[in-house]
Design a protein around this motif. Structure first.
Motif, PDB file in Angstrom:
ATOM      1  N   THR A  15       0.859  -1.178   0.000  1.00  0.00           N
ATOM      2  CA  THR A  15       0.000   0.000   0.000  1.00  0.00           C
ATOM      3  C   THR A  15       0.895   1.229   0.000  1.00  0.00           C
ATOM      4  OG1 THR A  15      -1.865   1.109   1.104  1.00  0.00           O
ATOM      5  CG2 THR A  15      -0.163   0.162   2.520  1.00  0.00           C
ATOM      6  N   TYR A  44       0.964   5.807   0.990  1.00  0.00           N
ATOM      7  CA  TYR A  44       0.331   6.936   1.672  1.00  0.00           C
ATOM      8  C   TYR A  44       0.797   8.227   1.020  1.00  0.00           C
ATOM      9  CZ  TYR A  44      -1.085  10.146   5.373  1.00  0.00           C
ATOM     10  OH  TYR A  44      -1.659  11.176   6.091  1.00  0.00           O
ATOM     11  N   TRP A  89      -4.585   7.140   1.688  1.00  0.00           N
ATOM     12  CA  TRP A  89      -4.186   5.739   1.581  1.00  0.00           C
ATOM     13  C   TRP A  89      -4.710   5.122   0.279  1.00  0.00           C
ATOM     14  CZ3 TRP A  89      -0.692   3.605   4.677  1.00  0.00           C
ATOM     15  CH2 TRP A  89      -0.487   4.152   5.944  1.00  0.00           C
ATOM     16  N   TYR A  98     -13.113   6.437   6.963  1.00  0.00           N
ATOM     17  CA  TYR A  98     -12.678   5.053   7.055  1.00  0.00           C
ATOM     18  C   TYR A  98     -13.885   4.132   7.156  1.00  0.00           C
ATOM     19  CZ  TYR A  98      -7.921   6.719   7.766  1.00  0.00           C
ATOM     20  OH  TYR A  98      -6.704   7.324   7.597  1.00  0.00           O
TER      21      TYR A  98
END
Length: 898
Positions: free
Chosen positions: A656, A658, A670, A709
């Motif tokens: 991943t 950021y 993200w 989120y």
């Protein structure tokens, strides 16, 4: 061999007999019988290797006194003859008789038979068979002169004239086996045969088929000419006959010749002749095959195929196919006409011939719908493939204080569904080898400064984006994109705190272009337009990146008496950072409406071949974690002391990133977490790969990601947006032999698969690889097995695919299918195969092909059937295996009226 030679041979024999005192009679008396078991002289010896009493008589040039009976002569060579039972000499009749396992050698002539009678006055030899203890004929003559071998019932041969009469001869002429009632050998280069049969069967005495003729002329190694010839199958004469026949017998690997067409018919195109043409054996280095089809409604097709090779240098092949397709008849509503083509080229260069340069080509291009609409193709793997791709490349390395490398290539990618073609012609790349400016005289590259290195890379591209209809047209070249990119990466790597590996790099890029745009609002058209500006322009960018990683090992041990001894886990975490500044100086503004109050930014380098500079800086942190798991278990082999290692997971990766500059409104910080992994089971025969995408953010009612989120929106920590899993498994009755099979090279080259999950191909005049190409060895064939106890070879290939989609809360299986391919033997001469599958989403059977093949010894028969679907068709073939008679066949195929 002349008469004087035989006189000297006879005198030598008599002198030898007299010196051994085997018989006290005078040589002028009647016929002598010389028992082979009493020969003691060095010239007449016993062959101990066969453990039989064999008389071997040799005559050589010798100095003797002049005799009133035998004139002086010069020997032309050695004469060696032997027999197991006896050597019988008849002086008055001038005959020497050899009985039982008789052998005679003179110059380039070898003769073996049950009985041999040599007349040294007429220079003739007569050889025949004898009866064994059961009264059956045995020890048939075997006559060899140079490379020619004949195995008759009996033979009469003259050493001087080289003429011969041969009864019931059996001989090999190229791929043919020939048997004749009577053969007359005129000289070393001409034979005349009477009552002859020709066949490629292994058993010439009991063949599956043969060609019967009464008059034959053979010139060994060149040709065979016959009179009236009739084909006989299973000892039954057929109506197939020719008033005369000509068979080439060249010793060359290939000869030119006609390729006979096969007959077919179609409801929409009428009757047809397919795959007729001519094969040109142009030289030892290259050949050419020209094939054509013709339909009574006017459709036609042409194919040109060539193979070329030069030892230790290069090899390749080139195929071009063109088809003019007409559906129905002019005036009917379904009448249609179109032209399709396909070009394939494969080339490879031997690296040993020129180690500093290489050239290769893999080309597959043409009409996007060729494989779907071709009238002479049955290639489902290629039909289902959506992309055709090509690549031609040349590279050369330059040696020196600082080495460099030059590469030129042309690439092509074609979407067969949209007909879009992307081509790069040419693609130039030049690079200079890595330079370490701070390395000392000792050459050590250790530490931050000594590891600093730089490169220079130059890339030049000329790119086209077009369609089938505009391919190589003026519009295609007008829309070309041309550019040059220079890059100089500066990097180094070093150890940090002993356990961490660190690297850092800075890259400078400069892009040259000859086309830019100027964007304005056109008041006359009331829209924003782009004007192409021709002329040199350039932009320059730079960026910075670094990474830090390490390796962590962990071992979990079990109890000593446990079958699993330990599990080892290896983790490789890494952290990366990348920074690219803003290059706003390359941006301008344009009005979006007629008032000029509303403006937007743009860069004149938009749509460039190497992209465009950015107008905002980028700060990205990347996170990656790779894992491997392996175990130690007790080895099943009790003789092994050490435990056995097995792999549990080859890889399990998480990644991943950021965005530090993300403001949470227009962009989210993200990126989704990507999970991927793979492993093998059952002795690495089952391959499993899986992957998933996990998004930490929630979505709104329209399916758009929002800066909330997912766990704060009432969901889980991550929202799985997609997942996939694939399984591939291959098994066979002889697993060790499975990998030795020839792959489906023709299907792979046309853009399909290299296995038979999509069936086997029938392409042009090529029937595809026979299932009997994987026959067992001769040793296996000779084994006698009972029907129920014998092992019938088989193999199976499985492929399973599962896809899950949840981008917009649909949470459903978007793909779920299985494909199976199986091949096996019903009997040693019958092979069957099937390729099929099932789609659990569409609830239907996928592409299915049934294959049947029969080994008819000298013949081959196969039947392929695709029972349903857009590609439904069938084909039947029966023909002689031998290449020299490959045109004797029946090939019938249904025509898919696409």
């Amino acid at each position: 061999m002349n008469t004087n030679l035989f006189h000297i041979v006879l005198l030598s024999i008599f002198l030898t007999i007299g010196s051994c005192k085997i018989y006290s009679q005078d040589i002028s008396k009647k016929t002598k019988l010389i028992p082979a078991n009493k020969q003691k002289d060095a010239t007449i010896t016993t062959d101990e290797n066969k453990k039989k009493s064999t008389a071997i008589v040799k005559t050589e040039t010798d100095t003797i006194k002049k005799d009133s009976i035998l004139p002086k002569a010069l020997l032309e060579g050695k004469v060696i003859y032997k027999a197991t039972d006896y050597v019988k000499i008849e002086q008055k009749k001038k005959l020497i008789t050899l009985y039982n396992n008789a052998e005679l050698y003179y110059q380039d002539t070898e003769l073996k038979a049950g009985i041999i009678v040599l007349n040294y006055e007429t220079n003739e030899v007569l050889a025949g068979r004898i009866k064994d203890s059961l009264g059956k004929p045995s020890q048939f003559p075997n006559f060899k002169q140079g490379p020619n071998v004949v195995e008759p019932d009996s033979i009469r041969f003259n050493f001087k004239s080289k003429k011969a009469l041969i009864w019931n001869s059996r001989s090999d002429q190229g791929e043919f086996k020939v048997k004749a009632v009577l053969t007359k050998k005129e000289n070393d280069s001409v034979y005349f045969l009477k009552g002859a049969r020709f066949t490629t069967s292994k058993d010439v005495d009991n063949p599956e088929y043969y060609f019967q003729t009464n008059k034959v002329k053979i010139i060994p190694g060149k040709k065979v000419v016959t009179g009236l010839t009739n084909m006989v199958i299973a000892n039954v004469p057929t109506p197939i006959a020719l008033p005369f026949a000509f068979f080439p017998m060249s010793k060359e690997t290939s000869v030119s010749g006609l390729l006979l067409p096969s007959y077919n018919d179609s409801n929409t195109r009428g009757f047809s002749l397919q795959n007729g043409g001519y094969y040109f054996a142009l030289s030892d280095n290259y050949d050419l095959t020209v094939l054509g089809d013709y339909y009574t409604n006017g459709s036609y097709a042409m194919r040109f195929e060539t193979n070329y090779a030069k030892r230790y240098s290069y090899r390749g092949n080139l195929n071009f196919r063109f088809e003019n397709l007409i559906n129905s008849e002019r005036g009917y509503p379904d009448y249609a006409k179109q032209n399709i083509y396909n070009l394939q080229w494969s080339h490879s260069k031997d690296s040993k011939g020129s180690p500093n340069s290489s050239f290769s080509a893999s080309v597959n291009m043409g009409s996007s719908k060729y494989f779907q609409q071709s009238i002479n193709q049955a290639n489902v793997g290629s039909n289902l493939n959506n992309t055709l791709s090509s690549s031609v490349s040349y590279s050369k390395s330059f040696q020196g204080a600082v080495g460099s490398r030059l590469a030129l290539s042309a690439t092509h990618s074609q979407n067969t569904q949209t007909s879009e073609i992307q081509m790069t012609l040419p693609d130039l790349q030049y690079s200079v080898d890595r330079i370490y400016p701070f390395v000392g005289k000792d050459g050590m590259k250790k530490g931050f400064f000594k590891n600093i290195n730089l490169l220079y890379n130059l890339v030049g591209k000329n790119s086209f984006v077009t369609t089938d209809s505009l391919f190589f047209s003026k519009e295609m070249f007008d829309n070309a994109k041309l550019g040059v990119q220079h890059s100089i990466p500066l990097s180094t790597n070093f150890k940090l705190f002993k356990y961490f590996s660190a690297s850092t790099a800075m890259n400078y890029n400069e892009v040259w272009t000859i086309k830019t745009i100027q964007r304005n609002y056109d008041k006359e058209q009331s829209k924003v337009t782009d004007q192409t500006i021709n002329g040199f322009d350039a932009f320059r960018t730079y960026n910075f990146s670094s990474s830090l990683g390490t390796t962590i090992y962990g071992t979990f041990n079990f109890k000593p008496d446990n079958k699993i001894k330990s599990i080892r886990h290896v983790m490789r975490p890494s952290l990366s950072y990348g920074y690219t500044p803003s290059f706003e100086k390359y941006f301008d503004t344009y009005a979006t409406d007629g008032s000029g109050t509303m403006t937007k930014e743009y860069t004149r380098f938009e749509n460039g071949i190497f992209g465009a500079p950015g107008n905002s800086n980028s700060n990205i942190l990347g996170f990656d974690l790779s894992n491997t798991f392996e175990a130690k278990i007790t080895d099943p082999d009790s003789t092994k002391v050490e435990p056995k290692k097995i792999m549990l997971l080859n890889n399990l990766n998480f990644s991943t990133s950021y965005d530090i500059n993300a403001n949470g409104k227009t962009s989210l910080a993200w990126t989704p977490v990507r999970v991927s992994g793979g492993t093998q089971f059952f002795k690495d025969k089952l391959n499993m790969n899986f992957g998933a995408t996990l998004d930490p953010y929630a979505i709104d009612n329209s399916g758009t990601r929002i800066n909330v989120y997912n766990i704060n929106n009432g969901g889980s920590l991550f929202r799985m947006t997609s997942a996939n899993m694939t399984l591939n498994y291959s098994i066979s009755s002889k697993d060790s032999e499975k990998d030795k099979k020839d792959k489906n090279k023709e299907g792979e080259r046309n853009g399909g698969r290299d296995d038979d999950l999509f069936g086997r191909n029938t392409v042009d005049n090529v029937r595809g690889r026979s299932q009997f190409d994987d026959e067992e060895t001769d040793e296996d064939k000779d084994k006698i097995t009972e029907f129920f106890a014998s092992t019938l070879p088989w193999d199976m290939t499985f492929a399973y695919s599962l896809t899950y989609g949840n981008n917009n809360r649909e949470s459903k299986i978007t793909g779920n299918s299985i494909m199976v391919s199986a091949n096996g033997d019903l009997t040693p001469k019958w092979k069957v195969g099937v390729s099929t599958g099932y789609d659990f989403v569409q609830n239907g059977v996928t592409y299915t092909q049934l294959r049947f093949e029969r080994d008819l010894l000298s013949w081959r028969m196969d039947f392929n059937w695709q029972p349903f679907g857009n590609q439904a068709n069938w084909s039947f073939f029966i023909g002689i295996k031998s290449g020299i008679l490959s045109d004797i066949k029946y090939d019938k195929r249904s025509i898919n009226n696409r």
